[in-house]
Structures are given as structure tokens and as C-alpha cells.
Design an enzyme around this catalytic site. Structure first.
Site, PDB file in Angstrom:
ATOM      1  CB  SER A 129      -0.797  -0.036   1.722  1.00 46.22           C
ATOM      2  OG  SER A 129      -1.489   1.805   1.347  1.00 46.22           O
ATOM      3  CE  LYS A 183      -3.042  -3.214  -0.196  1.00 48.60           C
ATOM      4  NZ  LYS A 183      -3.724  -2.537  -1.851  1.00 48.60           N
ATOM      5  CG  HIS A 186      -5.192  -1.195   4.159  1.00 48.81           C
ATOM      6  ND1 HIS A 186      -4.939  -0.338   2.152  1.00 48.81           N
ATOM      7  CD2 HIS A 186      -3.882  -0.169   4.019  1.00 48.81           C
ATOM      8  CE1 HIS A 186      -4.524   0.499   2.254  1.00 48.81           C
ATOM      9  NE2 HIS A 186      -4.031   0.613   3.443  1.00 48.81           N
ATOM     10  CG  ASN A 187      -7.453  -1.922  -0.403  1.00 51.60           C
ATOM     11  OD1 ASN A 187      -6.397  -2.038   0.071  1.00 51.60           O
ATOM     12  ND2 ASN A 187      -6.956  -1.985  -2.176  1.00 51.60           N
ATOM     13  CD  GLU A 190      -7.536   2.947   0.148  1.00 54.14           C
ATOM     14  OE1 GLU A 190      -6.365   2.151   0.213  1.00 54.14           O
ATOM     15  OE2 GLU A 190      -7.489   2.625  -1.413  1.00 54.14           O
TER      16      GLU A 190
HETATM   17  P1  NBP Z   1      -1.850  -2.378 -12.749  1.00 54.33           P
HETATM   18  O1  NBP Z   1      -2.546  -3.200 -12.343  1.00 54.33           O
HETATM   19  O2  NBP Z   1      -1.958  -1.561 -14.122  1.00 54.33           O
HETATM   20  O3  NBP Z   1      -1.260  -3.488 -14.026  1.00 54.33           O
HETATM   21  C1  NBP Z   1      -0.118  -4.096 -15.541  1.00 54.33           C
HETATM   22  C2  NBP Z   1       0.739  -4.513 -15.822  1.00 54.33           C
HETATM   23  O4  NBP Z   1       0.691  -5.637 -15.414  1.00 54.33           O
HETATM   24  C3  NBP Z   1       1.478  -4.467 -16.743  1.00 54.33           C
HETATM   25  O5  NBP Z   1       3.336  -3.912 -16.809  1.00 54.33           O
HETATM   26  C4  NBP Z   1       1.127  -4.677 -18.027  1.00 54.33           C
HETATM   27  O6  NBP Z   1       2.033  -5.252 -18.849  1.00 54.33           O
HETATM   28  C5  NBP Z   1       0.604  -6.300 -17.008  1.00 54.33           C
HETATM   29  N1  NBP Z   1      -0.126  -7.095 -17.353  1.00 54.33           N
HETATM   30  C6  NBP Z   1      -1.728  -6.977 -17.591  1.00 54.33           C
HETATM   31 BR1  NBP Z   1      -2.348  -6.109 -17.721  1.00 54.33          BR
HETATM   32  N2  NBP Z   1      -1.690  -8.650 -17.930  1.00 54.33           N
HETATM   33  C7  NBP Z   1      -0.712  -9.428 -17.741  1.00 54.33           C
HETATM   34  C8  NBP Z   1      -0.639 -11.142 -18.114  1.00 54.33           C
HETATM   35  N3  NBP Z   1      -2.003 -10.979 -18.306  1.00 54.33           N
HETATM   36  N4  NBP Z   1       0.571 -11.180 -18.258  1.00 54.33           N
HETATM   37  C9  NBP Z   1       1.651 -10.583 -17.753  1.00 54.33           C
HETATM   38  N5  NBP Z   1       1.832  -9.117 -17.601  1.00 54.33           N
HETATM   39  C10 NBP Z   1       0.535  -8.745 -17.412  1.00 54.33           C
HETATM   40  O7  NBP Z   1      -1.060  -1.535 -12.280  1.00 54.33           O
HETATM   41  P2  NBP Z   1      -0.234  -1.229 -11.347  1.00 54.33           P
HETATM   42  O8  NBP Z   1      -1.606  -0.246 -11.185  1.00 54.33           O
HETATM   43  O9  NBP Z   1       1.128  -0.861 -11.284  1.00 54.33           O
HETATM   44  O10 NBP Z   1      -0.583  -2.157 -10.539  1.00 54.33           O
HETATM   45  C11 NBP Z   1      -0.044  -3.391 -10.288  1.00 54.33           C
HETATM   46  C12 NBP Z   1      -0.732  -4.115  -8.849  1.00 54.33           C
HETATM   47  O11 NBP Z   1      -0.227  -3.852  -7.927  1.00 54.33           O
HETATM   48  C13 NBP Z   1      -1.932  -3.974  -9.394  1.00 54.33           C
HETATM   49  O12 NBP Z   1      -2.517  -5.776  -8.926  1.00 54.33           O
HETATM   50  C14 NBP Z   1      -2.349  -3.407  -8.715  1.00 54.33           C
HETATM   51  O13 NBP Z   1      -3.989  -3.632  -7.803  1.00 54.33           O
HETATM   52  C15 NBP Z   1      -1.813  -2.953  -7.109  1.00 54.33           C
HETATM   53  N6  NBP Z   1      -2.128  -1.967  -6.532  1.00 54.33           N
HETATM   54  C16 NBP Z   1      -1.676  -0.783  -7.562  1.00 54.33           C
HETATM   55  C17 NBP Z   1      -1.417   0.340  -6.664  1.00 54.33           C
HETATM   56  C18 NBP Z   1      -1.702   1.986  -7.319  1.00 54.33           C
HETATM   57  O14 NBP Z   1      -2.197   2.735  -6.979  1.00 54.33           O
HETATM   58  N7  NBP Z   1      -1.808   2.021  -8.963  1.00 54.33           N
HETATM   59  C19 NBP Z   1      -2.087   0.879  -5.935  1.00 54.33           C
HETATM   60  C20 NBP Z   1      -1.305  -0.958  -4.664  1.00 54.33           C
HETATM   61  C21 NBP Z   1      -1.822  -1.880  -5.733  1.00 54.33           C
HETATM   62  P3  NBP Z   1       1.703  -4.694 -19.924  1.00 54.33           P
HETATM   63  O15 NBP Z   1       2.353  -4.052 -20.458  1.00 54.33           O
HETATM   64  O16 NBP Z   1       2.422  -5.777 -21.293  1.00 54.33           O
HETATM   65  O17 NBP Z   1       0.117  -4.804 -20.163  1.00 54.33           O
END
Ligand code: NBP
Length: 465
Positions: A129, A183, A186-187, A190
Site C-alpha cells: 500500500s 491488504k 486495509h482497502n 480506506e
Molecule cells: P496494473 O494493475 O495496471 O497492471 C499493469 C501491468 O500488468 C503491466 O505491467 C502489464 O503488462 C501487466 N499485465 C497485464 Br495488464 N496482464 C498481464 C498478463 N496477462 N501477463 C503479464 N503481465 C500482464 O499496474 P499497477 O497499477 O502498477 O498495479 C500493479 C498491481 O499492484 C495490481 O495488482 C494493483 O492492484 C496493485 N496496486 C496498485 C496500486 C496503485 O496505486 N496503482 C496500489 C497498490 C496496489 P503490459 O505492459 O504488457 O500490458
């Protein structure tokens, strides 16, 4: 290729990219891989000279890692995690450590921990988080799963986690899906806190006639006191941001439809499964759902308007007290749920430690977490947070403010779904006798479900007609 990287990150969207930079900035060599190769190339190009080792195929990526390999997946939760694991598996060796750092559903994590254990891979389901800034500068990290895997990655996770006066915001939480369950809750908390703040913003504007600037200053002042928290802080910040194109306050130009990705809904569903009431969280999920019915709301507001009026009998001081009461009750519901889940799923959670690792880096960080930590340190098996003297001492003086605000808001037709649900939760737990006796009589009448009596032992059925 000679293995040189200490840690590997798969997935270079905002979270993965920033986490890799965080790992690298603590002195570790970090291998990176992304499904779309262009993103890996871009990332490596933008961070030339850093201790980053780009991998343009899974073979190259896994070959660059020292054994046992330590790899974190930062890919979209759901099928993406399973697909990535399937691609990685042929290149992993016995004893390698795989961490899922995304927001995976805890039951998926249970399945993956077992599946990987059967193949000799040590798996951790790890909540992270703090959003993109947290990932870069220090998030709160919630790992659960294989305890030996934790030993391998603890030095790196401790190095990249947020730090408070009570240590790094990471600890091993328990077996299987413990980390992702924590987690998820936590959400859920939130969601409740965010909706409460939206309700206060509405009460300040529609109820007290404050300008957006006054509302902004009020939140900024709250942040200095007992309600001090990341969410109050950013509310004050976003409320003063002006749109560069129009010069207007940007928040006032944003469509009033809240999106969601599912973790709040999962919290409510899991709580129902475990028989734990989390009405503030559920009301927050419902509020987001109602906000999504924009077209219908616009049509209904024409024929059945809820005309909001000024608040009577509640001012800014009561709002601040209600905020403190509301936040306390939201955390209480989350921790109550964690306690029950820990018993049911045998996680062995240390809830004082959960409160400690939420104190820095994460979205629900706040001063109130010290109250929770003290409560669970004094009594680790606390049946409900309201039973802790330190919690009661904090809550008792402000329940009146919450009641005043909810009463005034109701009279003024200002919707306060989470504040209202929170007050009823407090009143429900505060009543030794509830009208559930009538429910039991009704159930026995139509279904012969039987009932117990307060004046004699046994189970009874009555022919009511
Ligand atoms: P996203 O949740 O938007 O995911 C994008 C990433 O996943 C890219 O690297 C994409 O690769 C890859 N991906 C996908 Br979509 N499908 C795939 C597949 N079938 N095989 C391999 N790679 C794949 O990214 P994020 O916002 O950085 O979040 C990452 C994780 O962290 C998620 O689970 C999210 O819920 C969690 N999270 C996010 C936040 C936040 O603030 N954003 C906070 C806390 C936790 P590509 O580039 O090839 O499409």
C-alpha cells in the site's frame, strides 16, 4: 549471463517501475521484466547507469537473478498473475521465492501458495500500500505465505518499506493468504474513510455554507490534530488544486461518479462469510455504486428531489469530533474482521503489528493507529476493539458529536450513508438488549425455528396462532 541481480520485478506499470527504483536505490541490483518489451526498453533507457538489469525475455530475466531467485510480480490482479506464473515456472528452480505484490483476491492466493509449494517454489502473497509514491519512497508491505520465503526476502523488503519510529512498515503476517487478507481489509477501511471525508466535504459546503477554500482549510486544520492522516492530508491538498486550463478548483470540475476495483466489495463479502458486521465499509461500497447511477440520479432528482438544507445544531467542531469517531469505528470494524479471519483461517495475525505496519507508507496511515496498537498490545486476543480501555477513552467523548452530525444531516436531507451506518453500529454494539427477540418470534412463527428464553434454559417452539 552471469547471475548478478539480487531481486527481480515483473510488471513495469506505475507500481512495479517505482518498486524496482526503490529496490535499486537501497543498493540492490534489480532485474526487471515486462510482458510488453517496449516498456522494459523505455524503463531501462530512462534509468541508465542505475543498478537495473533489463530482461527482454523470461529466460534472460530469470538467468540474471542470483539463487535462490527472489521475484516480485507487480502485474494486474487476476488472470494476469496466473499467466505470468505459468510463463515463469519452467525457468524457476527448487527453493526460488515468488512474491505476488498485487491486490490479489485472498482465495486466489491460497490456491497459488499450495500450487507453488507442490512445485518446490516458495510463495508469498504480499499486499503493498502507498500508491505510486509509496512504491518509490517506501510503502507499507503486508507479506503472508511461506515463512522461509520471508526469511530470504526480509532484508530487501525491510530496506524498501516505509520507516516510522516503530521500525520498518513490514512484518511477516502469517501463513497462506494472511498478507492479501490484511491488504484487502486495509482497502475496506480506506473505502470507509474516503467516503466519510466526502460526506464531511458535502456537510461543510451544503450544510454549513463553507466555500471550497474554507473546507480546504478545515481539512488542513484537522490534519494537525487527532484526525491527522494521509487521507485528510490529501483531501486538503486536492481541494486547493486549480485546473491550469480554467483556473477553477479542479475537484469542482470532476464528475461525481466514483470508480472501484473490487477490494472494498471483497471486504464486505468476506465479512458476511465470517459473520462480522462491517457496515461502514459496506455503506461506502454502496455509496460508490449509487454515485455510478448518474443518469438515474439526475432523472430522479427532478421528480423526487432531496433538497439539502443548512445544518442546524452542528458546526465545524462537531464535524471534527464525528470524523474522529467515524475513523475509530472504521478501524474497529476492520480489526474485528481481521481477528475473526485470523481465528477461522488460522493466520495467527498479530493485530498490534498490523496497526504498526499501517503507521507509515500506506493509504490508511493515521495517528489513530497508535490507539489500536496500544489496545492490541495490552490484549492481543481482544474480542472487539471497543472493549479496550484505551479505545473506549478515545471513542466515548466523540460519539455525541457523531450523533449530532448524523441527526442534523438527516434533518437537512444531506446523505451521510457511512456516518449514519457507523452511528448505528456504535448504538448496536452499545445496547445490551436489541429487538432480535421479535425476529426470533417471527422465525418461530413461520418456520418453527425455535427460540431461547431469558427466564429459563432450553430451546422452545410455540404454536403462535
Ligand atoms: P496494473 O494493475 O495496471 O497492471 C499493469 C501491468 O500488468 C503491466 O505491467 C502489464 O503488462 C501487466 N499485465 C497485464 Br495488464 N496482464 C498481464 C498478463 N496477462 N501477463 C503479464 N503481465 C500482464 O499496474 P499497477 O497499477 O502498477 O498495479 C500493479 C498491481 O499492484 C495490481 O495488482 C494493483 O492492484 C496493485 N496496486 C496498485 C496500486 C496503485 O496505486 N496503482 C496500489 C497498490 C496496489 P503490459 O505492459 O504488457 O500490458
Amino acid at each position: 549471463m552471469k547471475p548478478q541481480a539480487d531481486f527481480g520485478v515483473v510488471g513495469l506499470a506505475v507500481m512495479g517501475a517505482n518498486l524496482a527504483l526503490n529496490v535499486e536505490s537501497r543498493g540492490f541490483a534489480c532485474a526487471v521484466f515486462n510482458r510488453t518489451t517496449e516498456k522494459t526498453r523505455d524503463f531501462a533507457g530512462r534509468n541508465l547507469g542505475a543498478r537495473l538489469v533489463p530482461g527482454y525475455s523470461i529466460r534472460e530475466f530469470t538467468a540474471s537473478l542470483k539463487r535462490p531467485r527472489k521475484i516480485i510480480l507487480m502485474v494486474k490482479a487476476g488472470a494476469g498473475v496466473d499467466e505470468t506464473m505459468a510463463h515463469l515456472l519452467p525457468y524457476l528452480s527448487l527453493g526460488d521465492v515468488l512474491i505476488d505484490g498485487g491486490n490479489s483476491y485472498f482465495r486466489d492466493t491460497d490456491r497459488r501458495v499450495a500450487m507453488m509449494a507442490a512445485r518446490g517454489i516458495r510463495y508469498l502473497g504480499c499486499g503493498i500500500s502507498g500508491g505510486e509514491e509509496g512504491a518509490l519512497k517506501g510503502p507499507s508491505i503486508m507479506p503472508g505465505g511461506d515463512p522461509v520465503a520471508w526469511k530470504h526476502v526480509a532484508p530487501i523488503l525491510k530496506a524498501i518499506a516505509a520507516k516510522t519510529e516503530d521500525g520498518p512498515c513490514v512484518t511477516y503476517l502469517g501463513r497462506r493468504s494472511a498478507g492479501h487478507f490484511v491488504k484487502m481489509v486495509h482497502n475496506g477501511i480506506e473505502y470507509a474513510m474516503m467516503q466519510m471525508l466526502a460526506e464531511f466535504y458535502d456537510l461543510m459546503k451544503a450544510g454549513l455554507g463553507m466555500s471550497p477554500e474554507e473546507a480546504q482549510k478545515t481539512f488542513a486544520k484537522w490534519n494537525e490534530g487527532r484526525c491527522g492522516s494521509y487521507l485528510v492530508e490529501i483531501s486538503a491538498l486536492v481541494l486547493k488544486y486549480r485546473d491550469p486550463d480554467t483556473g477553477k478548483l479542479l475537484v469542482e470540475l470532476i464528475q461525481d461518479e466514483a470508480a472501484q476495483k473490487g477490494t472494498g466489495k471483497w471486504t464486505s463479502q468476506s465479512a458476511l462469510d465470517l459473520g462480522v458486521p462491517v457496515p461502514s465499509i459496506t455503506a461506502a461500497v454502496d455509496a460508490r455504486i449509487i454515485s455510478g447511477y448518474k443518469k438515474d440520479r439526475v432523472a430522479i432528482a427532478r421528480v423526487l428531489p432531496a433538497k439539502s438544507r443548512r445544518l442546524r445544531g452542528a458546526g465545524a467542531r462537531q464535524l471534527e469530533g464525528a470524523c474522529y469517531a467515524g475513523f475509530l469505528a472504521a478501524y474497529a470494524q476492520g480489526l474485528h474482521l481481521l481477528g475473526k479471519a485470523s481465528a477461522e483461517y488460522e493466520y495467527g495475525l498479530n493485530l498490534a503489528e498490523v496497526a504498526r505496519i499501517w503507521k507509515g507508507g500506506c493509504i490508511v496511515r493515521s495517528r489513530i493507529l497508535d490507539v489500536l496498537r496500544r489496545a492490541y498490545r495490552a490484549e492481543p486476543r481482544l474480542a472487539h476493539p471497543f472493549l479496550a480501555p484505551v479505545f473506549r477513552k478515545a471513542l466515548a467523548p466523540v460519539t455525541g458529536s457523531l450523533r449530532t452530525v448524523v441527526s442534523a444531516a438527516t434533518a437537512a436531507s444531506i446523505p451521510v450513508p457511512v456516518l449514519g451506518a457507523t452511528l448505528s453500529y456504535l448504538d448496536g454494539f452499545g445496547r445490551a438488549r436489541l429487538p432480535a427477540n421479535l425476529i426470533q418470534a417471527q422465525r418461530d412463527h413461520f418456520g418453527a425455528h425455535t427460540y431461547e428464553r431469558i427466564d429459563r434454559p432450553g430451546v422452545f417452539h410455540t404454536k403462535w396462532d
